[in-house]
Design a protein around this motif. Structure first.
Motif, PDB file in Angstrom:
ATOM      1  N   LEU A  66       8.569   2.459  -9.822  1.00 60.27           N
ATOM      2  CA  LEU A  66       7.504   2.204 -10.793  1.00 60.27           C
ATOM      3  C   LEU A  66       6.745   0.970 -10.319  1.00 60.27           C
ATOM      4  O   LEU A  66       6.990  -0.150 -10.769  1.00 60.27           O
ATOM      5  CB  LEU A  66       8.096   2.000 -12.189  1.00 60.27           C
ATOM      6  N   GLU A  67       5.828   1.176  -9.400  1.00 54.68           N
ATOM      7  CA  GLU A  67       5.241   0.055  -8.664  1.00 54.68           C
ATOM      8  C   GLU A  67       4.475  -0.909  -9.562  1.00 54.68           C
ATOM      9  O   GLU A  67       4.616  -2.123  -9.467  1.00 54.68           O
ATOM     10  CB  GLU A  67       4.338   0.610  -7.566  1.00 54.68           C
ATOM     11  N   GLY A  68       3.614  -0.367 -10.428  1.00 51.95           N
ATOM     12  CA  GLY A  68       2.829  -1.232 -11.305  1.00 51.95           C
ATOM     13  C   GLY A  68       3.698  -2.013 -12.269  1.00 51.95           C
ATOM     14  O   GLY A  68       3.519  -3.224 -12.457  1.00 51.95           O
ATOM     15  N   TRP A 103       4.417  -6.917  -4.767  1.00 51.92           N
ATOM     16  CA  TRP A 103       3.028  -6.699  -4.353  1.00 51.92           C
ATOM     17  C   TRP A 103       2.952  -5.711  -3.193  1.00 51.92           C
ATOM     18  O   TRP A 103       2.078  -4.839  -3.169  1.00 51.92           O
ATOM     19  CB  TRP A 103       2.397  -8.030  -3.971  1.00 51.92           C
ATOM     20  N   LEU A 104       3.855  -5.827  -2.242  1.00 47.33           N
ATOM     21  CA  LEU A 104       3.831  -4.923  -1.093  1.00 47.33           C
ATOM     22  C   LEU A 104       4.126  -3.480  -1.513  1.00 47.33           C
ATOM     23  O   LEU A 104       3.511  -2.546  -0.988  1.00 47.33           O
ATOM     24  CB  LEU A 104       4.837  -5.380  -0.038  1.00 47.33           C
ATOM     25  N   THR A 105       5.058  -3.280  -2.418  1.00 48.90           N
ATOM     26  CA  THR A 105       5.309  -1.913  -2.874  1.00 48.90           C
ATOM     27  C   THR A 105       4.126  -1.368  -3.651  1.00 48.90           C
ATOM     28  O   THR A 105       3.901  -0.157  -3.676  1.00 48.90           O
ATOM     29  CB  THR A 105       6.577  -1.847  -3.748  1.00 48.90           C
ATOM     30  N   SER A 145       6.509   2.518   5.815  1.00 46.71           N
ATOM     31  CA  SER A 145       7.748   1.775   6.043  1.00 46.71           C
ATOM     32  C   SER A 145       7.701   0.368   5.461  1.00 46.71           C
ATOM     33  O   SER A 145       8.721  -0.156   5.015  1.00 46.71           O
ATOM     34  CB  SER A 145       8.043   1.693   7.545  1.00 46.71           C
ATOM     35  N   VAL A 146       6.530  -0.251   5.454  1.00 45.57           N
ATOM     36  CA  VAL A 146       6.410  -1.607   4.905  1.00 45.57           C
ATOM     37  C   VAL A 146       6.801  -1.616   3.431  1.00 45.57           C
ATOM     38  O   VAL A 146       7.579  -2.470   2.972  1.00 45.57           O
ATOM     39  CB  VAL A 146       4.981  -2.139   5.082  1.00 45.57           C
ATOM     40  N   ALA A 147       6.285  -0.661   2.676  1.00 41.28           N
ATOM     41  CA  ALA A 147       6.605  -0.584   1.249  1.00 41.28           C
ATOM     42  C   ALA A 147       8.081  -0.278   1.036  1.00 41.28           C
ATOM     43  O   ALA A 147       8.714  -0.831   0.117  1.00 41.28           O
ATOM     44  CB  ALA A 147       5.741   0.477   0.578  1.00 41.28           C
ATOM     45  N   GLU A 148       8.661   0.597   1.870  1.00 38.78           N
ATOM     46  CA  GLU A 148      10.064   0.957   1.708  1.00 38.78           C
ATOM     47  C   GLU A 148      10.977  -0.227   1.987  1.00 38.78           C
ATOM     48  O   GLU A 148      11.943  -0.476   1.258  1.00 38.78           O
ATOM     49  CB  GLU A 148      10.410   2.130   2.626  1.00 38.78           C
ATOM     50  N   ARG A 149      10.695  -0.957   3.042  1.00 41.48           N
ATOM     51  CA  ARG A 149      11.516  -2.136   3.339  1.00 41.48           C
ATOM     52  C   ARG A 149      11.345  -3.206   2.264  1.00 41.48           C
ATOM     53  O   ARG A 149      12.307  -3.885   1.887  1.00 41.48           O
ATOM     54  CB  ARG A 149      11.149  -2.699   4.707  1.00 41.48           C
TER      55      ARG A 149
END
Length: 384
Positions: free
Chosen positions: A292-294, A191-193, A199-203
């Motif tokens: 591929l986030e979705g 969900w975060l990605t 940086s939040v998405a990368e971590r």
């Protein structure tokens, strides 16, 4: 067709399926909220980053938690004996879950009331507890259910629970708790990605890749434990009367180490479900790496659904086995409410469930888009 659906035996199976749908709905929606909370100290290092993570779930967590209420309500109305035994037997565990869940809304509401870093840090840890503890305890509850719960009924059908909180925290149950925690951490990372920037998405991508692999390994390891007979199992040996009275004392059940595999052996196509329970987290891990986030979020959601469905299919038709007196176990065909109650509830569900799903879809459509530090600064005090 309508008459068939309203037959007592059909209604019992339909409500067993609907209970599974509600549990999966809760895990697939509120599960990523809990996953984000459990990840908060690890994916967000600054106050701005923590606000980004929190605001990805801030507008939707209350609506997602409705699935928990619906699941509890369905158990109370459709399976009253199951509600009485599980909610009283697991009382202390449920108290811990509710205490942790209460910390979550308080954390959301109070975190930004003061700019003091120490104040906000304390509430951030409250949000962590509100995410990690329920994710672990729900898995522990499933682990105890698979092993059997020490309860029996008196002749007047009064349930008597013989266990304790520390008895619930046994190694195999804690193992299932780790499966649940890893699964929901993966879901939260997905969900975060999908929703966060920077940086939040990368971590979250890095953590999610590892937790997805751990989920697949732990779930497959749990399957090996079942295969080896280390996780027990229960089997109904007396004739099943699907339209009979709701009386758990009139059947015979025995403990059988291979019982939780019987349905899969009898219907080989069911093996697709646990196979997807292993494959979907691995697909999510690949999705994290491929950005591929979705698709990653959908794969994570599929994994959640298949892992929960595997448990339900393995146990069917048993709902809650008794380890102290297997003959008193609760089953789909002897622990339900009356035919009239199940029928009226089904009619209400057919009317209102589409409305709930439509409204939920509309909310997510309105809130579509990513959350980043710039959007948080722009929102100002209106954001969490």
């Amino acid at each position: 067709m309508i008459e068939f659906l309203f037959e007592y035996e059909s209604l019992r199976v339909i409500w067993w399926i609907l209970l599974g749908v509600l549990l999966i709905g809760f895990a697939a929606t509120d599960g990523f909220d809990m996953g984000v909370g459990a990840l908060l100290p690890f994916v967000a290092k600054t106050d701005a980053e923590r606000r980004v993570a929190i605001n990805t779930i801030g507008p939707v967590w209350e609506g997602n938690q409705v699935w928990f209420i619906l699941g509890g309500g369905a158990i109370f109305a459709a399976w009253p004996a199951l509600y009485a035994v599980s909610f009283s037997g697991f009382y202390l565990a449920m108290f811990l879950v509710l205490l942790a869940l209460i910390m979550r809304p308080v954390g959301f509401k109070y975190r930004s009331k003061r700019p003091d870093p120490a104040w906000r840090t304390r509430w951030d840890w409250a949000l962590f507890v509100g995410g990690a503890v329920p994710a672990l305890i729900f898995g522990v509850a499933v682990g105890n259910t698979l092993q059997g719960v020490p309860f029996h009924f008196t002749p007047d059908l009064r349930p008597v629970y013989e266990g304790s909180l520390f008895g619930l925290l046994n190694p195999l149950a804690l193992y299932c708790g780790l499966v649940s925690l890893a699964m929901l951490v993966t879901h939260g990372a997905a969900w975060l990605t999908f929703k966060a920037e920077g940086s939040v998405a990368e971590r979250a991508r890095a953590v999610g890749t590892r937790s997805a692999i751990i989920t697949a390994v732990l779930f497959a390891g749990g399957g090996v434990l079942v295969w080896l007979g280390l996780l027990g199992g229960y089997r109904v040996t007396s004739p099943i009367v699907w339209d009979g009275p709701s009386n758990p004392l009139v059947k015979t059940v025995v403990a059988d180490s291979g019982a939780w595999l019987a349905n899969f052996h009898a219907h080989p196509l069911l093996w697709i479900v646990p196979a997807l329970g292993v494959a979907a987290p691995l697909l999510a891990a690949a999705g994290f790496q491929a950005r591929l986030e979705g698709w990653t979020f959908l794969a994570s959601k599929l994994g959640v659904a298949m892992i929960i469905a595997t448990v339900g299919l393995a146990m069917f038709p048993i709902l809650l086995p008794s380890s102290s007196n297997p003959g008193h176990s609760l089953a789909v065909f002897d622990a339900s409410s009356s035919r009239t109650t199940l029928r009226n509830m089904l009619v209400a569900t057919v009317i209102f469930m589409p409305l709930i799903l439509t409204y939920t879809a509309w909310v997510y459509r309105v809130l579509w888009g990513k959350v980043g530090e710039k959007s948080i600064e722009k929102a100002g005090s209106s954001a969490y």
